[in-house]
Design a protein around this motif. Structure first.
Motif, PDB file in Angstrom:
ATOM      1  N   VAL A   3      -5.681  -5.987  -5.002  1.00  0.00           N
ATOM      2  CA  VAL A   3      -5.955  -6.652  -3.725  1.00  0.00           C
ATOM      3  C   VAL A   3      -6.306  -8.125  -3.954  1.00  0.00           C
ATOM      4  O   VAL A   3      -5.898  -8.993  -3.189  1.00  0.00           O
ATOM      5  CB  VAL A   3      -7.085  -5.925  -2.964  1.00  0.00           C
ATOM      6  N   ASP A  21       0.836  -1.203   0.000  1.00  0.00           N
ATOM      7  CA  ASP A  21       0.000   0.000   0.000  1.00  0.00           C
ATOM      8  C   ASP A  21       0.869   1.251   0.000  1.00  0.00           C
ATOM      9  O   ASP A  21       0.595   2.217  -0.721  1.00  0.00           O
ATOM     10  CB  ASP A  21      -0.918  -0.016   1.220  1.00  0.00           C
ATOM     11  N   ASP A  51      -7.226  -2.541   5.679  1.00  0.00           N
ATOM     12  CA  ASP A  51      -7.781  -1.525   6.570  1.00  0.00           C
ATOM     13  C   ASP A  51      -6.970  -1.446   7.866  1.00  0.00           C
ATOM     14  O   ASP A  51      -6.694  -0.344   8.370  1.00  0.00           O
ATOM     15  CB  ASP A  51      -9.244  -1.859   6.902  1.00  0.00           C
ATOM     16  N   THR A  65      -1.497  -1.043  -4.312  1.00  0.00           N
ATOM     17  CA  THR A  65      -2.931  -1.261  -4.116  1.00  0.00           C
ATOM     18  C   THR A  65      -3.775  -0.322  -4.971  1.00  0.00           C
ATOM     19  O   THR A  65      -5.005  -0.463  -5.009  1.00  0.00           O
ATOM     20  CB  THR A  65      -3.314  -1.098  -2.633  1.00  0.00           C
ATOM     21  N   TYR A  70      -8.873  -7.262   2.197  1.00  0.00           N
ATOM     22  CA  TYR A  70      -9.347  -5.890   2.414  1.00  0.00           C
ATOM     23  C   TYR A  70      -9.370  -5.548   3.906  1.00  0.00           C
ATOM     24  O   TYR A  70      -9.075  -4.419   4.315  1.00  0.00           O
ATOM     25  CB  TYR A  70     -10.726  -5.701   1.799  1.00  0.00           C
ATOM     26  N   ARG A  86     -10.360 -12.566  -0.577  1.00  0.00           N
ATOM     27  CA  ARG A  86     -10.399 -11.155  -0.953  1.00  0.00           C
ATOM     28  C   ARG A  86     -10.927 -10.312   0.202  1.00  0.00           C
ATOM     29  O   ARG A  86     -10.395  -9.239   0.480  1.00  0.00           O
ATOM     30  CB  ARG A  86     -11.299 -10.995  -2.178  1.00  0.00           C
TER      31      ARG A  86
END
Length: 240
Positions: free
Chosen positions: A215, A204, A234, A209, A230, A226
């Motif tokens: 991703v 990232d 985060d 990303t 994610y 997936r």
């Protein structure tokens, strides 16, 4: 001691000139520097690639930035081909000084390159084009390997960014993912949850990303879903 090529010295010489001038468009840069590209490539030889990227406009397609290229066999690219992983960093701040000299790059088949990049700006300060010189070190490394009994290997690492090359953005992204996994220092099957979050954080921070379906590709390489990828992303962003 690092041996500088004539192409690298020339790139640095007109980097200062480029930084003092502004250009109306990438096409103007191409018109001015295309003859220089051919001269550099011819003087430096077939292991030196010289490439001009079009980075003009608000919505640059990083999958098709190459306007002109000499000795494209070095990275397997051609006119209409993609940018590298560094293009992502440039798009984050198009008014910064991104000029860099003598940094390390890698081709999609694992060959090491020594790279230099010069960026051209328009009147408002935005980057609109870049001229990059990429020297394939593998012939020299083969000779060095033959002479290791006589000459000590250099232990000095080149400062600067790390660049990834590929014939398309999928290959560039895959190379970036491999590099981030390698930095963790253990196989994916032995990685902890925190290790995988660290991989996503590194990618990232390097702009990976931002790529389309990145991703999903990272999740596949890490052996996670997936949705989990994610979630990890985060957490990585929250921990900054």
């Amino acid at each position: 001691m690092t041996i500088r090529t004539a192409a690298e010295e020339t790139a640095e010489a007109f980097a200062g000139e480029a930084s003092r001038q502004t250009y109306e468009s990438a096409e103007e840069v191409l018109r001015l520097y295309h003859p220089v590209m051919r001269a550099l490539a011819t003087a430096a030889g077939p292991t030196t690639e010289v490439v001009l990227h079009n980075l003009d406009g608000a919505d640059v397609d990083l999958g098709h930035t190459i306007m002109a290229i000499e000795n494209g066999h070095v990275t397997g690219r051609s006119v209409g081909g993609p940018s590298t992983s560094l293009g992502l960093d440039v798009m984050k701040d198009r008014r910064a000084d991104h000029d860099a000299f003598g940094y390390t790059g890698f081709t999609s088949d694992g060959r090491e390159l020594r790279c230099s990049s010069v960026y051209f700006h328009n009147a408002v300060g935005d980057i609109i084009a870049s001229l990059c010189i990429n020297v394939d070190l593998s012939p020299l490394q083969q000779v060095r390997n033959m002479l290791t009994a006589l000459l000590p290997a250099s232990t000095t690492a080149a400062d600067g960014p790390k660049e990834h090359f590929g014939t398309d953005l999928v290959a560039v992204m895959d190379s970036m993912i491999s590099d981030a996994i390698h930095e963790i220092g253990r196989p994916v099957e032995n990685m902890s949850r925190d290790d995988k979050i660290s991989v996503l954080k590194r990618l990232d921070q390097r702009g990976a990303t931002q790529m389309r379906k990145s991703v999903e590709a990272i999740a596949k390489r890490l052996g996670i879903s997936r949705v989990t990828a994610y979630s990890y992303l985060d957490e990585a962003r929250a921990g900054r």
